[in-house]
Write a protein that holds these residues in place. Sequence first.
Motif, short mmCIF file in Angstrom:
data_model
loop_
_atom_site.label_atom_id
_atom_site.label_comp_id
_atom_site.label_asym_id
_atom_site.label_seq_id
_atom_site.Cartn_x
_atom_site.Cartn_y
_atom_site.Cartn_z
N ASN A 190 0.86 -1.18 0.00
CA ASN A 190 0.00 0.00 0.00
C ASN A 190 0.90 1.23 0.00
OD1 ASN A 190 -1.61 2.25 1.01
ND2 ASN A 190 -3.20 0.73 1.43
N MET A 191 0.97 1.91 -1.14
CA MET A 191 1.89 3.04 -1.29
C MET A 191 1.44 4.25 -0.48
SD MET A 191 4.42 2.09 -3.22
CE MET A 191 5.15 3.43 -4.16
N LEU A 192 0.17 4.37 -0.24
CA LEU A 192 -0.31 5.48 0.58
C LEU A 192 0.17 5.31 2.02
CD1 LEU A 192 -1.91 7.95 1.26
CD2 LEU A 192 -4.00 6.60 1.22
N ARG A 193 0.04 4.10 2.55
CA ARG A 193 0.52 3.85 3.91
C ARG A 193 2.04 4.05 3.97
NH1 ARG A 193 -0.94 -1.26 4.65
NH2 ARG A 193 -2.85 -0.82 5.82
N ASN A 194 2.75 3.56 2.96
CA ASN A 194 4.20 3.73 2.92
C ASN A 194 4.58 5.20 2.92
OD1 ASN A 194 4.76 1.03 2.97
ND2 ASN A 194 5.39 0.87 0.84
N TYR A 195 3.83 6.01 2.18
CA TYR A 195 4.17 7.43 2.10
C TYR A 195 3.94 8.12 3.43
CZ TYR A 195 4.46 12.25 0.59
OH TYR A 195 4.82 13.56 0.47
N ILE A 196 2.89 7.75 4.14
CA ILE A 196 2.65 8.32 5.47
C ILE A 196 3.85 8.03 6.38
CG2 ILE A 196 1.21 8.22 7.54
CD1 ILE A 196 -1.15 7.53 5.71
N ILE A 197 4.28 6.77 6.36
CA ILE A 197 5.43 6.37 7.19
C ILE A 197 6.69 7.10 6.74
CG2 ILE A 197 6.92 4.44 7.84
CD1 ILE A 197 4.45 2.61 7.45
N PHE A 198 6.90 7.17 5.43
CA PHE A 198 8.06 7.84 4.86
C PHE A 198 8.09 9.31 5.25
CE2 PHE A 198 10.11 9.69 0.90
CZ PHE A 198 11.39 9.34 1.28
N PHE A 199 6.94 9.95 5.22
CA PHE A 199 6.84 11.36 5.60
C PHE A 199 7.22 11.55 7.06
CE2 PHE A 199 4.44 14.70 7.66
CZ PHE A 199 4.72 15.80 6.87
N ILE A 200 6.65 10.73 7.94
CA ILE A 200 6.93 10.84 9.37
C ILE A 200 8.42 10.65 9.64
CG2 ILE A 200 6.55 9.78 11.63
CD1 ILE A 200 3.75 9.00 10.62
N PHE A 201 8.98 9.60 9.04
CA PHE A 201 10.38 9.27 9.30
C PHE A 201 11.31 10.34 8.73
CE2 PHE A 201 14.31 6.78 8.59
CZ PHE A 201 14.50 6.36 9.89
N THR A 202 11.03 10.82 7.53
CA THR A 202 11.85 11.85 6.90
C THR A 202 11.89 13.11 7.75
OG1 THR A 202 11.32 11.05 4.68
CG2 THR A 202 12.13 13.29 4.85
N ASN A 203 10.72 13.55 8.19
CA ASN A 203 10.67 14.77 8.99
C ASN A 203 11.32 14.59 10.35
OD1 ASN A 203 8.87 17.17 7.79
ND2 ASN A 203 8.18 15.23 6.95
N TYR A 204 11.14 13.42 10.93
CA TYR A 204 11.78 13.17 12.23
C TYR A 204 13.30 13.23 12.10
CZ TYR A 204 13.99 10.67 16.02
OH TYR A 204 14.83 10.34 17.04
N MET A 205 13.86 12.52 11.11
CA MET A 205 15.31 12.47 10.94
C MET A 205 15.88 13.86 10.63
SD MET A 205 16.31 9.41 11.56
CE MET A 205 17.95 9.32 10.83
N ARG A 206 15.18 14.63 9.81
CA ARG A 206 15.67 15.97 9.46
C ARG A 206 15.68 16.89 10.68
NH1 ARG A 206 12.55 20.08 8.12
NH2 ARG A 206 10.84 18.75 7.45
N ILE A 207 14.57 16.91 11.41
CA ILE A 207 14.48 17.81 12.55
C ILE A 207 15.41 17.36 13.68
CG2 ILE A 207 12.93 18.73 14.32
CD1 ILE A 207 10.69 18.60 12.26
N HIS A 208 15.53 16.05 13.84
CA HIS A 208 16.44 15.54 14.88
C HIS A 208 17.88 15.90 14.55
CE1 HIS A 208 18.76 12.66 17.30
NE2 HIS A 208 17.72 12.69 18.12
N LYS A 209 18.21 15.86 13.26
CA LYS A 209 19.56 16.22 12.84
C LYS A 209 19.81 17.71 13.08
CE LYS A 209 22.71 15.95 8.89
NZ LYS A 209 22.86 15.56 7.46
N GLU A 210 18.82 18.53 12.76
CA GLU A 210 18.94 19.98 13.00
C GLU A 210 19.09 20.25 14.49
OE1 GLU A 210 15.43 21.61 11.35
OE2 GLU A 210 16.04 21.34 9.25
N GLN A 211 18.32 19.51 15.28
CA GLN A 211 18.37 19.68 16.73
C GLN A 211 19.75 19.33 17.28
OE1 GLN A 211 16.24 16.86 19.29
NE2 GLN A 211 15.08 18.61 20.09
N SER A 212 20.30 18.24 16.80
CA SER A 212 21.63 17.81 17.26
C SER A 212 22.71 18.79 16.81
CB SER A 212 21.95 16.41 16.72
OG SER A 212 20.98 15.48 17.17
N GLY A 213 22.58 19.28 15.57
CA GLY A 213 23.59 20.18 15.04
C GLY A 213 23.60 21.53 15.72
#
Length: 364
Positions: free
Chosen positions: A115-138
């Motif tokens: 289910n590509m829609l479900r995958n995209y929801i997960i992908f969106f959550i994970f992408t935003n988490y990793m980006r913001i967490h990286k910004e936070q650490s930096g």
Amino acid sequence: MKAEIMIPESMTTASIAFVLDVRSERETIIIGSYENIHDYLKKGRNSNDIQVSSRKLGTLAEEMNELAMADNRMEEIIEASNGLYNNISEAQGNKNAEQYISALNGIYSRAPRANMLRNYIIFFIFTNYMRIHKEQSGEHHIFSSETRKSAEKFSAEYNQIIKDMLTSYRNLPKIEESDVYYWDMSRSIGSDCTDYDAHICHYNANGESKVAYITDDSFIGLIQIYSDILNQCNKKVRNCRVCHKLIIVERENDKCLCGNPDCEKKYSSDRNKVAQKKCRSNTINEIYNRFSNNSANFRRNFPNHPEFRQQIDDALKAERKVLLAEKKHLSESSPQDKIDEFQNNCNEAYYRLQTLNEKLMEKR
């Protein structure tokens, strides 16, 4: 911990693209970064950083139906997302997020019919988490106010897509004897949350010119474009009139049924009931109008006797008053014996007026 979800270090947005081939009844969905999707389309570069699904036209609607049915999976996704939000809010490291990332990986699927829609929801959550967490650490956040801002940013970006996708059908009437709520497409793409950025990518594949539509961090934008393109091709996305599942139908088809025999049967039964009610309602009106019109003809027998015409008018007015009061309490749902009784009363009133008419005729 290395996630199974494809996400390169440089990725800052979650993009999704689709190519719609109405003539061949095919649709292609691509998940990944905009750069990788663009390279795949323009240069044919495939990689593990994107996921491509080519399937029959209308599968997107079926995937939305599947999410409505599989509520427990969506609850798991929301729970994991809330855990990642708290991780950012408390400025914790990735180690504390492992259980939530693992949960998302357990739901994410690279199967051919995923289910590509479900995958995209997960992908969106994970992408935003990793980006913001990286910004936070930096940025070496020390102050709780800055940490809170990072968490709020993640929450806002999460809501931008998740809220649009998951709440758009929550207020719909649920299917009888179930807890299933299907998307309301017209409400989804007509809401105030439909602002989005989209890219149009023209490319050549096997000697044929094609067009792909790409949206960033927004699935609602893809739904809007999907519906618009189908509409231009004399197709539309609608809800089944009976079970509310999303379906793709010819634009001229007003029936809007999913093809399930049970839905066909219920729709036919409901239409028959409506027709019967309308017929019964018309029958009541016809009974009264027939009496009123026929009785009014009696006054025509006395063109030179206004006093006789007045007697007919007064008698008819009195009969009408009684019958209208009775008619007021009748409807298409009234028992047949009540309608038959009304018919008899109209006939008796007519006979009384007919008797009066005959007496006045003798006095002319």
